[in-house]
Design an enzyme around this catalytic site. Structure first.
Site, PDB file in Angstrom:
ATOM      1  N   GLU A   3      91.244  50.053   7.005  1.00  0.00           N
ATOM      2  CA  GLU A   3      91.935  50.067   8.303  1.00  0.00           C
ATOM      3  C   GLU A   3      92.623  48.727   8.579  1.00  0.00           C
ATOM      4  O   GLU A   3      93.774  48.678   9.017  1.00  0.00           O
ATOM      5  CB  GLU A   3      90.942  50.374   9.432  1.00  0.00           C
ATOM      6  CG  GLU A   3      90.305  51.747   9.341  1.00  0.00           C
ATOM      7  CD  GLU A   3      88.984  51.747   8.590  1.00  0.00           C
ATOM      8  OE1 GLU A   3      88.176  52.663   8.823  1.00  0.00           O
ATOM      9  OE2 GLU A   3      88.763  50.827   7.770  1.00  0.00           O
ATOM     10  N   CYS A  45      86.221  47.008  12.475  1.00  0.00           N
ATOM     11  CA  CYS A  45      87.591  47.479  12.272  1.00  0.00           C
ATOM     12  C   CYS A  45      88.170  48.040  13.568  1.00  0.00           C
ATOM     13  O   CYS A  45      89.338  47.803  13.891  1.00  0.00           O
ATOM     14  CB  CYS A  45      87.628  48.543  11.180  1.00  0.00           C
ATOM     15  SG  CYS A  45      87.485  47.879   9.513  1.00  0.00           S
ATOM     16  N   HIS A  67      88.373  46.006   5.011  1.00  0.00           N
ATOM     17  CA  HIS A  67      88.335  47.460   4.999  1.00  0.00           C
ATOM     18  C   HIS A  67      89.745  48.022   5.045  1.00  0.00           C
ATOM     19  O   HIS A  67      90.696  47.338   5.407  1.00  0.00           O
ATOM     20  CB  HIS A  67      87.507  47.968   6.167  1.00  0.00           C
ATOM     21  CG  HIS A  67      86.048  47.672   6.033  1.00  0.00           C
ATOM     22  ND1 HIS A  67      85.116  48.038   6.990  1.00  0.00           N
ATOM     23  CD2 HIS A  67      85.342  47.052   5.053  1.00  0.00           C
ATOM     24  CE1 HIS A  67      83.908  47.662   6.602  1.00  0.00           C
ATOM     25  NE2 HIS A  67      84.023  47.055   5.438  1.00  0.00           N
ATOM     26  N   CYS A  85      84.491  51.427  11.409  1.00  0.00           N
ATOM     27  CA  CYS A  85      83.292  50.711  11.818  1.00  0.00           C
ATOM     28  C   CYS A  85      83.623  49.919  13.084  1.00  0.00           C
ATOM     29  O   CYS A  85      84.784  49.835  13.496  1.00  0.00           O
ATOM     30  CB  CYS A  85      82.809  49.787  10.706  1.00  0.00           C
ATOM     31  SG  CYS A  85      83.935  48.419  10.342  1.00  0.00           S
ATOM     32  N   GLU A  91      77.688  65.740   7.389  1.00  0.00           N
ATOM     33  CA  GLU A  91      77.101  64.696   8.214  1.00  0.00           C
ATOM     34  C   GLU A  91      76.442  63.628   7.352  1.00  0.00           C
ATOM     35  O   GLU A  91      76.571  62.436   7.614  1.00  0.00           O
ATOM     36  CB  GLU A  91      76.072  65.284   9.180  1.00  0.00           C
ATOM     37  CG  GLU A  91      75.433  64.221  10.063  1.00  0.00           C
ATOM     38  CD  GLU A  91      74.412  64.809  11.026  1.00  0.00           C
ATOM     39  OE1 GLU A  91      73.971  64.078  11.924  1.00  0.00           O
ATOM     40  OE2 GLU A  91      74.063  65.993  10.875  1.00  0.00           O
TER      41      GLU A  91
END
Length: 242
Positions: free
Chosen positions: A121, A152, A119, A149, A83
């Site tokens: 993606e 994206c 990014h 994010c 996490e």
């Protein structure tokens, strides 16, 4: 299950931070006496009063790294589904693309983003799938180190809305800032646009290792709590998309 998963994952925070420190220790070395020299850290000396002034440092150029096989150490660090992802500040995206009714075969590879800018993606659609033939059906699968994010996710949503012949599945090792309302709204919109979203299962990590990593025929030894962490992210994503 959520409480149990959160306790387990918080227990891993220290481990993740120690990994980051180990990766960056070469960059943290100072002089022999433990003090930085005047020439380090972008500072210059003023010859009259020995004051130090900060000298602007040019950031390295932005680039998208593409390839066929990932370094195994990089994979184990970036894809670890903890996490608290301290130091894991880039996105690794492994992709498979099948084009219906063609003899092109399966397109396979990975890309990662470095520094600030586009990014991974978004870069996929400019580096790996620049030309989309409207007469073909595209089945695209991503295995990513973290979910998109909000920016994206919105851009991917726009692609899927305008390119109805592109079907995308995203399997993410971790959920990126999933507590943020903006992120949750973007993931919901992406899901509504037809994208399949799922947390990576332990078998997904093994498959990605075998398919995209320079393994030298070594099997992947999954880390402690991999299954519990998957269940944690699976539950959180289900709550977001419901």
């Amino acid at each position: 299950m959520a409480d149990k998963g959160r306790v387990l994952m918080k227990r891993k925070q220290k481990e993740a931070e120690e990994e980051t420190e180990e990766m960056n220790k070469e960059g943290d070395k100072a002089g022999d006496n433990g003090e930085a020299s005047p020439a380090t850290n972008g500072t210059v000396a003023n010859g009259q009063n020995d004051d130090f002034q900060v000298e602007p440092i040019e950031p390295p150029p932005f680039e998208i790294i593409t390839g066929d096989r990932i370094d195994p150490f990089v994979f184990k660090f970036q894809f670890k589904n903890v996490e608290y992802s301290s130091g894991r500040n880039k996105t690794l995206l492994c992709y498979l693309v099948a084009k219906g009714n063609t003899a092109d075969g399966l397109l396979r590879g990975y890309l990662e983003d470095e520094h600030a800018g586009t990014h991974a993606e978004e870069a996929f659609f400019t580096h790996c799938l620049q030309h989309i033939d409207p007469a073909l059906q595209y089945i695209v699968t991503w295995y990513v180190s973290s979910s998109p994010c909000s920016a994206c996710a919105s851009k991917i949503t726009d692609v899927l809305k305008t390119r109805k012949n592109v079907k995308l599945s995203i399997f993410a090792a971790r959920l990126f800032e999933w507590e943020e309302a903006e992120i949750q709204a973007a993931l919901k919109a992406l899901h509504s646009a037809g994208c399949k979203l799922r947390a990576m299962k332990p078998l997904d990590f093994s498959y990605t290792w075998d398919t995209f990593v320079e393994t030298e025929d070594q099997p992947l030894n999954l880390w402690e709590d991999c299954k519990e962490n998957y269940e944690y992210y699976h539950e959180k994503l289900a709550e977001i998309l419901q």
